[in-house]
Scaffold this motif. Structure first.
Motif, PDB file in Angstrom:
ATOM      1  N   GLN A 225       0.836  -1.206   0.000  1.00 37.39           N
ATOM      2  CA  GLN A 225       0.000   0.000   0.000  1.00 37.39           C
ATOM      3  C   GLN A 225       0.871   1.258   0.000  1.00 37.39           C
ATOM      4  O   GLN A 225       0.621   2.199  -0.760  1.00 37.39           O
ATOM      5  CB  GLN A 225      -0.918  -0.017   1.224  1.00 37.39           C
ATOM      6  N   CYS A 226       1.913   1.268   0.818  1.00 32.76           N
ATOM      7  CA  CYS A 226       2.814   2.427   0.907  1.00 32.76           C
ATOM      8  C   CYS A 226       3.540   2.664  -0.416  1.00 32.76           C
ATOM      9  O   CYS A 226       3.671   3.811  -0.861  1.00 32.76           O
ATOM     10  CB  CYS A 226       3.837   2.235   2.023  1.00 32.76           C
ATOM     11  N   GLU A 227       4.014   1.587  -1.030  1.00 37.51           N
ATOM     12  CA  GLU A 227       4.721   1.715  -2.314  1.00 37.51           C
ATOM     13  C   GLU A 227       3.781   2.256  -3.391  1.00 37.51           C
ATOM     14  O   GLU A 227       4.170   3.116  -4.177  1.00 37.51           O
ATOM     15  CB  GLU A 227       5.301   0.370  -2.754  1.00 37.51           C
TER      16      GLU A 227
ATOM     17  N   LEU B 297      12.381   1.566  -9.150  1.00 37.36           N
ATOM     18  CA  LEU B 297      12.565   1.094  -7.774  1.00 37.36           C
ATOM     19  C   LEU B 297      11.218   0.744  -7.145  1.00 37.36           C
ATOM     20  O   LEU B 297      11.079  -0.302  -6.499  1.00 37.36           O
ATOM     21  CB  LEU B 297      13.289   2.161  -6.937  1.00 37.36           C
ATOM     22  N   VAL B 298      10.231   1.595  -7.338  1.00 33.96           N
ATOM     23  CA  VAL B 298       8.890   1.336  -6.795  1.00 33.96           C
ATOM     24  C   VAL B 298       8.336   0.038  -7.376  1.00 33.96           C
ATOM     25  O   VAL B 298       7.781  -0.794  -6.655  1.00 33.96           O
ATOM     26  CB  VAL B 298       7.926   2.517  -7.068  1.00 33.96           C
ATOM     27  N   THR B 299       8.533  -0.162  -8.676  1.00 38.42           N
ATOM     28  CA  THR B 299       8.056  -1.384  -9.328  1.00 38.42           C
ATOM     29  C   THR B 299       8.705  -2.619  -8.717  1.00 38.42           C
ATOM     30  O   THR B 299       8.032  -3.608  -8.431  1.00 38.42           O
ATOM     31  CB  THR B 299       8.335  -1.331 -10.853  1.00 38.42           C
ATOM     32  N   GLN B 300      10.004  -2.549  -8.476  1.00 35.25           N
ATOM     33  CA  GLN B 300      10.704  -3.672  -7.841  1.00 35.25           C
ATOM     34  C   GLN B 300      10.148  -3.943  -6.449  1.00 35.25           C
ATOM     35  O   GLN B 300       9.965  -5.098  -6.055  1.00 35.25           O
ATOM     36  CB  GLN B 300      12.209  -3.389  -7.749  1.00 35.25           C
ATOM     37  N   GLN B 301       9.883  -2.874  -5.699  1.00 32.56           N
ATOM     38  CA  GLN B 301       9.334  -3.027  -4.348  1.00 32.56           C
ATOM     39  C   GLN B 301       7.937  -3.638  -4.393  1.00 32.56           C
ATOM     40  O   GLN B 301       7.598  -4.483  -3.567  1.00 32.56           O
ATOM     41  CB  GLN B 301       9.302  -1.671  -3.619  1.00 32.56           C
ATOM     42  N   VAL B 302       7.112  -3.197  -5.352  1.00 31.74           N
ATOM     43  CA  VAL B 302       5.750  -3.731  -5.495  1.00 31.74           C
ATOM     44  C   VAL B 302       5.814  -5.228  -5.820  1.00 31.74           C
ATOM     45  O   VAL B 302       5.077  -6.037  -5.240  1.00 31.74           O
ATOM     46  CB  VAL B 302       4.956  -2.947  -6.574  1.00 31.74           C
ATOM     47  N   ILE B 303       6.716  -5.599  -6.733  1.00 31.02           N
ATOM     48  CA  ILE B 303       6.870  -7.013  -7.098  1.00 31.02           C
ATOM     49  C   ILE B 303       7.295  -7.826  -5.875  1.00 31.02           C
ATOM     50  O   ILE B 303       6.770  -8.910  -5.620  1.00 31.02           O
ATOM     51  CB  ILE B 303       7.887  -7.170  -8.253  1.00 31.02           C
TER      52      ILE B 303
END
Length: 77
Positions: free
Chosen positions: A29-31, A48-54
């Motif tokens: 949710q935060c990402e 970076l956000v995409t990597q974190q979401v994955i």
């Protein structure tokens, strides 16, 4: 899953899986919020956000699989 959350889980493994599930969902949710327009923070690094979401989605799936495995074993006993 609401039944699992409404009662105190017996197994430490269940508690660990539930902690991973809830913390990963919160992180996800935060990402995702970082990508919303109008957020006060500077523009996010989308890669970076995409990597974190994955990674968050992977952790959620992992925790869900653990819970299914545990509850299936418990129901078969």
């Amino acid at each position: 899953s609401s039944a699992l959350l409404s009662q105190k889980p017996k197994s430490e493994l269940v508690r660990t899986s539930l902690r991973l599930l809830t913390s990963s969902a919160y992180r996800l949710q935060c990402e995702c919020k970082k990508t919303l327009p109008g957020e006060p923070c500077p523009a996010p690094d989308i890669q970076l956000v995409t990597q974190q979401v994955i990674q968050c989605a992977y952790d959620i799936a992992k925790a869900a699989k653990q819970l299914v495995t545990i509850t299936t074993k418990e129901n078969n006993n």
